[in-house]
Design a protein around this motif. Structure first.
Motif, mmCIF file in Angstrom:
data_model
loop_
_atom_site.group_PDB
_atom_site.id
_atom_site.type_symbol
_atom_site.label_atom_id
_atom_site.label_comp_id
_atom_site.label_asym_id
_atom_site.label_seq_id
_atom_site.Cartn_x
_atom_site.Cartn_y
_atom_site.Cartn_z
ATOM 1 N N LYS A 361 6.538 -19.582 -1.606
ATOM 2 C CA LYS A 361 5.358 -18.975 -0.992
ATOM 3 C C LYS A 361 5.672 -17.505 -0.748
ATOM 4 O O LYS A 361 6.596 -17.167 0.002
ATOM 5 C CB LYS A 361 5.009 -19.680 0.317
ATOM 6 N N CYS A 362 4.902 -16.629 -1.376
ATOM 7 C CA CYS A 362 5.231 -15.202 -1.409
ATOM 8 C C CYS A 362 4.111 -14.370 -0.805
ATOM 9 O O CYS A 362 2.954 -14.811 -0.688
ATOM 10 C CB CYS A 362 5.488 -14.735 -2.849
ATOM 11 N N THR A 363 4.469 -13.164 -0.426
ATOM 12 C CA THR A 363 3.527 -12.139 -0.003
ATOM 13 C C THR A 363 3.554 -11.038 -1.057
ATOM 14 O O THR A 363 4.598 -10.426 -1.296
ATOM 15 C CB THR A 363 3.906 -11.563 1.374
ATOM 16 N N TRP A 364 2.400 -10.788 -1.695
ATOM 17 C CA TRP A 364 2.349 -9.876 -2.830
ATOM 18 C C TRP A 364 1.880 -8.488 -2.383
ATOM 19 O O TRP A 364 0.873 -8.363 -1.694
ATOM 20 C CB TRP A 364 1.405 -10.407 -3.912
ATOM 21 N N ARG A 373 -1.401 2.673 -6.351
ATOM 22 C CA ARG A 373 -0.385 2.161 -5.435
ATOM 23 C C ARG A 373 0.895 1.761 -6.150
ATOM 24 O O ARG A 373 1.750 1.100 -5.570
ATOM 25 C CB ARG A 373 -0.952 0.965 -4.660
ATOM 26 N N ILE A 374 1.011 2.134 -7.389
ATOM 27 C CA ILE A 374 2.236 1.946 -8.151
ATOM 28 C C ILE A 374 2.437 3.173 -9.028
ATOM 29 O O ILE A 374 1.474 3.703 -9.604
ATOM 30 C CB ILE A 374 2.184 0.654 -8.999
ATOM 31 N N LYS A 375 3.651 3.657 -9.107
ATOM 32 C CA LYS A 375 3.976 4.860 -9.871
ATOM 33 C C LYS A 375 5.147 4.561 -10.782
ATOM 34 O O LYS A 375 6.084 3.847 -10.404
ATOM 35 C CB LYS A 375 4.335 6.021 -8.941
ATOM 36 N N THR A 386 2.529 -1.083 2.027
ATOM 37 C CA THR A 386 1.729 -1.185 3.252
ATOM 38 C C THR A 386 0.585 -2.170 3.129
ATOM 39 O O THR A 386 0.127 -2.721 4.133
ATOM 40 C CB THR A 386 1.183 0.197 3.624
ATOM 41 N N SER A 387 0.095 -2.412 1.930
ATOM 42 C CA SER A 387 -1.052 -3.305 1.742
ATOM 43 C C SER A 387 -0.674 -4.428 0.792
ATOM 44 O O SER A 387 0.228 -4.287 -0.048
ATOM 45 C CB SER A 387 -2.258 -2.536 1.185
ATOM 46 N N THR A 388 -1.371 -5.564 0.934
ATOM 47 C CA THR A 388 -1.108 -6.750 0.123
ATOM 48 C C THR A 388 -2.393 -7.183 -0.571
ATOM 49 O O THR A 388 -3.495 -6.752 -0.226
ATOM 50 C CB THR A 388 -0.571 -7.897 0.994
ATOM 51 N N ASN A 415 6.692 4.582 3.205
ATOM 52 C CA ASN A 415 5.804 3.489 2.813
ATOM 53 C C ASN A 415 5.958 3.098 1.350
ATOM 54 O O ASN A 415 5.232 2.219 0.871
ATOM 55 C CB ASN A 415 4.346 3.881 3.075
ATOM 56 N N TRP A 416 6.865 3.749 0.647
ATOM 57 C CA TRP A 416 7.072 3.480 -0.774
ATOM 58 C C TRP A 416 8.489 2.938 -0.975
ATOM 59 O O TRP A 416 9.427 3.337 -0.293
ATOM 60 C CB TRP A 416 6.876 4.739 -1.609
ATOM 61 N N LYS A 417 8.611 2.032 -1.942
ATOM 62 C CA LYS A 417 9.896 1.440 -2.284
ATOM 63 C C LYS A 417 10.105 1.524 -3.797
ATOM 64 O O LYS A 417 9.163 1.361 -4.587
ATOM 65 C CB LYS A 417 9.959 -0.038 -1.856
#
Length: 534
Positions: A361-364, A373-375, A386-388, A415-417
């Protein structure tokens, strides 16, 4: 088998021949001694692990005779030491020891070929220095831990050495006990507390970790989990296609949603009817899957899948390590993308007849390209955490998960990984080839016919189709007798020619010779026509 390049074809074929010989001398647990440089015939591994070790580390130099794998041992006379104990003479020379050092230096420096000449290399001061450093004792810390009586350090080290040798003997030659050479690996993914099945979802290589917690799923969560399992079971694909055709007969509106709601009940009624008729189609696994899972599930804080250890996000928050990153391929708006998230819980669903399915069970994280929101910065992938999204679809099979790590992105903010994908130790992605598939010789270019040789010659017959209205005209001149030219005259004329008349085929120029020939041919034809008219 002392080939310099362990990636060469000859070395790989030699390893395969050794594996074939070792198959005849396996233990009761299908394991045998590994003769690589790392194991030194002290560890027992399966054949696949031995093959990987031999490709990675190479054969041990001191293992000249395959005495542990079928070859007969030629006994040599023994000597006695000062206390009267027999010592077996080991056939090892200084050259063998130097070769071991050279191989280690080549591996450390990244050389693929082991073509170093010892007689030439020892003349260089740098190699002599490295060789002297290699001969120094590096296990001083181990020897210090052997000392229990500081007044007699030599005696403590000797006693501890004897104890280790005795334990080594017991570990290598006594069976039926667990030792460090035959114990299971740390990340063993074998789950004993379940019934193994033939369906892919019931035969996952995964093992939950930690204490077991009991949890009762809601009806919505249980329906989502059960539908995801059936939709990702390849053995149910014929039943899904059949149910889709039945739904299309009534209406094709909102087909996927209707199938998600109606297919579980349709499959349960189908399997129960076949079960009553005692049809072989309704196997125990299909019947168990059609009956659905129990709403009382078991949850864990971790899981080992395919040799990789996963922990939940709550467990990672209490530690400095990170094992909760999840990546899985999926489809969004008709495009194939990678979903990134974290592991929230490990869920084990219980089916009838003892079958179990392990889900993650995951949080996406929301990685929508339209929302930026992706680079992708060169070889780095950065996502915003920050958002799912897809909160109503959190489940995946444990075997579908790929572990990733999230690093702080100091360029874009906290806020970025940065997503980091790694290759785990002692795991190799080796492509497998199915030997049962017949290879088409026409596609592969193979044939029983002999290959065409360049020195062969064949007579070619040219055929030209002419129209009925074509009238043939002769190109030669009838009013001039043929002239015989001597070859010697031609050779002398060619030798006296200037270099300016040399024709170079490499330079692309207009072919004026063809134009001159056409003009002369027209003049000959015109002269022939005038002579005939006279």
């Amino acid at each position: 088998m002392w080939l310099p390049n362990r990636l060469s074809r000859d070395y790989v074929e030699g390893v395969k021949s050794f594996i074939q010989v070792a198959k005849e001398h396996l233990r009761w647990d299908n394991k045998t001694r590994c003769p690589c440089r790392d194991c030194q015939n002290a560890r027992f591994n399966d054949l696949l692990t031995i093959e990987r070790h031999l490709i990675r580390f190479g054969f041990s130099r001191s293992y000249q005779k395959w005495i542990f794998h079928g070859e007969e041992h030629e006994s040599q006379p023994n000597e006695q030491n000062d206390i009267g104990v027999d010592i077996e003479i080991v056939d090892a020379t200084d050259a063998d020891i130097l070769n071991e050092v050279v191989d280690a230096l080549n591996d450390a420096c990244g050389h693929k070929d082991n073509d170093i000449n010892l007689e030439e290399s020892t003349t260089h001061g740098k190699f002599d220095y490295l060789l002297g450093e290699a001969n120094k004792e590096l296990n001083l810390g181990t020897l210090k831990r052997y000392v229990r009586n500081k007044a007699r350090p030599e005696g403590s080290i000797a006693e501890a050495y004897i104890v280790n040798e005795a334990l080594m003997f017991c570990s290598m030659y006594l069976t039926g006990i667990e030792t460090r050479f035959n114990r299971s690996e740390r990340n063993e993914d074998r789950f004993e507390d379940r019934v193994q099945g033939c369906l892919s979802i019931f035969s996952q290589q995964a093992r939950p970790l930690g204490s077991r917690q009991h949890l009762q799923f809601s009806k919505e969560e249980l329906t989502k989990a059960h539908w995801y399992i059936m939709n990702n079971c390849p053995e149910l694909r014929p039943y899904l296609d059949e149910h889709t055709k039945e739904l299309e007969r009534t209406s094709s509106h909102n087909l996927e949603k209707r199938q998600e709601q109606e297919f579980p009940k349709w499959l349960a009624d189908r399997m129960k009817a076949l079960r009553v008729k005692q049809s072989p189609e309704a196997t125990d696994e299909l019947y168990s899957l059609a009956c659905g899972p129990d709403n009382r599930v078991h949850t864990y804080m971790g899981c080992i899948v395919n040799g990789v250890r996963f922990h939940t996000k709550d467990r990672d928050d209490r530690r400095i390590t990170q094992n909760s990153g999840i990546c899985v391929s999926g489809e969004h708006d008709g495009e194939e993308i990678d979903f990134y998230g974290v592991l929230s819980n490990v869920v084990v669903l219980n089916y009838v007849l003892g079958y179990k399915v392990i889900l993650f069970k995951c949080t996406w994280f929301d990685t929508n390209q339209k929302k930026k929101r992706i680079k992708h910065d060169y070889n780095f992938t950065t996502i915003q955490v920050t958002s799912t999204w897809y909160d109503n679809d959190p489940f995946i099979l444990a075997t579908q998960a790929q572990q990733v790590f999230y690093l702080d992105d100091y360029k874009n903010g906290h806020n970025w990984k940065v997503v980091q994908k790694v290759n785990h130790r002692h795991m190799w992605d080796v492509p497998e080839r199915d030997t049962n598939i017949e290879i088409d010789e026409e596609l592969c270019g193979g044939s029983d016919e002999e290959a065409y040789q360049d020195n062969e010659s064949h007579e070619l017959n040219w055929f030209v189709e002419q129209d009925d209205g074509f009238e043939f005209q002769r190109s030669d001149r009838l009013n001039i007798d043929p002239e015989v030219v001597n070859d010697n005259v031609l050779i002398l004329e060619n030798m006296n020619d200037n270099d300016d008349n040399f024709i170079c085929d490499d330079i692309e120029e207009e072919d004026e010779i063809v134009d001159d020939y056409a003009n002369e041919n027209e003049m000959w034809l015109s002269s022939d026509s005038e002579s005939e008219s006279d």
